[in-house]
Design an enzyme around this catalytic site. Structure first.
Site, PDB file in Angstrom:
ATOM      1  N   GLY A 184       0.822  -1.208   0.000  1.00 58.67           N
ATOM      2  CA  GLY A 184       0.000   0.000   0.000  1.00 58.67           C
ATOM      3  C   GLY A 184       0.852   1.251   0.000  1.00 58.67           C
ATOM      4  O   GLY A 184       0.587   2.209  -0.744  1.00 58.67           O
ATOM      5  N   ASP A 185       1.885   1.276   0.831  1.00 60.63           N
ATOM      6  CA  ASP A 185       2.800   2.417   0.869  1.00 60.63           C
ATOM      7  C   ASP A 185       3.505   2.595  -0.470  1.00 60.63           C
ATOM      8  O   ASP A 185       3.652   3.719  -0.969  1.00 60.63           O
ATOM      9  CB  ASP A 185       3.845   2.217   1.963  1.00 60.63           C
TER      10      ASP A 185
END
Length: 402
Positions: free
Chosen positions: A173-174
């Site tokens: 996600g990052d």
């Protein structure tokens, strides 16, 4: 190759990176890989937590920091102090891009709103990476990558159907948010060429995950079907799975196209499977997925991985081993593409890491140096970019601003 080409396509672009952990710093890493001057502002006491992150700390240092901190200049600034905020403003005033991934409102609290910065530097592009974006009812919430992955839909469809949702094994996600921030920065810089003005790039973790969720929302909207966890398969896409080999190894085989499946059936010594009504079409193979996977697994389990790879590659059937780090370091394709490179680290010595991607034919990115020591470039940057004298720098150091 010209000097500019050797320095990368973003040579001459100055980026101020303000943020910690992965989403903002990975954005800075990508920009630095392709030649941007990335000046990372870090807390004078501890620096970015990534300096200490990782399962192990060889020689007391994180193996993660040399990668995510590579190609950057480290400058220590205490942003909680007015003098530190003023120093940051000075540096941003001389930059093309500023990247931050603090909770929305933090920059404003420090007197560093985009409006005030753009008043002094109208061409400034500000990339703001956060969990939920700069607006909306959730904007003020703390938002780590795992929350964005869950909200964006990725966690629910990852893992085995009879178990709780699994994670991808990396902070995907990052990383997706960082990549979207980079895309936004490039778009904003291109627009700046026409307008002469910068703008804000608002990259939310949950939206960056949502962007890669294929037809998940549209399928539900049109059919009422909500996609679920399916383990190592995609329901209705067969054969496309992980299969056992002799000796406990595993192989990935993708044979779901009609012509590819016919070649797989021939490789199995079962050419009749391609005309069997249970497997002759894409829809039929999907309807009989479990039965077909069992047939293939029975065949693969009697052969070695190496033999299967040779046979299937000779038949034009997509297949592959499941790579781990040791495999990557030995694989001829990785070597031919220079996918992994070595660089010199002052403590670790020669270290290996992934190269800069994608590859550009004329102005490729490269790893120029690994993550720097905390504050390694403070004096040089404050002197050369901010225009401070040696006495002014020492005064800031005496006040513990830097």
């Amino acid at each position: 190759m010209t000097e500019t080409a050797a320095e990368g396509p973003l040579h001459g672009l100055r980026v101020i990176e303000m943020g910690t952990l992965i989403a903002g710093p990975f954005c800075g890493q990508i920009l630095g890989d392709f030649g941007a001057e990335v000046i990372k502002l870090e807390d004078p006491g501890s620096g970015d937590p990534m300096r200490q992150w990782g399962r192990s700390l060889p020689k007391g240092l994180s193996p993660w920091w040399p990668v995510i901190g590579r190609n950057k200049k480290s400058v220590t600034v205490d942003l909680r102090k007015p003098e530190g905020q003023a120093l940051a403003r000075t540096l941003i005033g001389k930059a093309d891009v500023v990247v931050e991934n603090f909770r929305p409102g933090t920059f404003e609290k420090w007197g560093l709103s985009y409006e005030s910065l753009a008043a002094e530097n109208p061409r400034l592009v500000m990339a703001r990476v956060s969990g939920f974006g700069q607006t909306g009812p959730y904007s003020q919430r703390a938002g780590y990558g795992l929350i964005g992955e869950a909200m964006g839909g990725l966690r629910h469809v990852t893992g085995e159907p009879d178990r709780p949702p699994a994670r991808a094994g990396i902070s995907i996600g990052d990383s997706l948010a960082a990549m979207h921030a980079v895309m936004g920065i490039m778009m904003a810089l291109h627009a700046r060429e026409r307008t002469g003005r910068g703008q804000v790039v608002d990259a939310a973790l949950f939206e960056s995950v949502l962007a890669v969720m294929e037809n998940l929302v549209t399928e539900y909207d049109l059919t009422g079907y909500a996609r679920e966890r399916s383990g190592s398969i995609l329901p209705g896409i067969a054969p496309s799975n992980v299969y056992p080999c002799a000796g406990g190894e595993m192989i990935l085989i993708g044979g779901n196209g009609d012509t590819v499946f016919a070649r797989l059936a021939e490789a199995m010594g079962r050419p009749e499977l391609a005309s069997d009504e249970r497997y002759a079409t894409h829809a039929a193979r999907g309807a009989n997925q479990a039965e077909l996977d069992a047939l293939i697994a029975e065949w693969t389990s009697r052969q070695s991985l190496a033999a299967l790879l040779d046979l299937l590659e000779s038949k034009g059937v997509p297949c592959g081993r499941i790579f781990r780090a040791p495999d990557m370091l030995e694989d001829p394709q990785f070597k031919a593409r220079e996918a992994i490179v070595e660089t010199e680290h002052p403590v670790f010595g020669r270290i290996k890491m992934q190269n800069a991607f994608p590859k550009l034919s004329e102005t490729p990115g490269r790893v120029r140096w690994p993550g720097p020591a905390l504050g390694e470039h403070t004096d040089a940057v404050l002197r050369e970019v901010a225009g401070l004298t040696a006495a002014e720098i020492e005064a800031l150091r005496a006040k513990r601003v830097i």
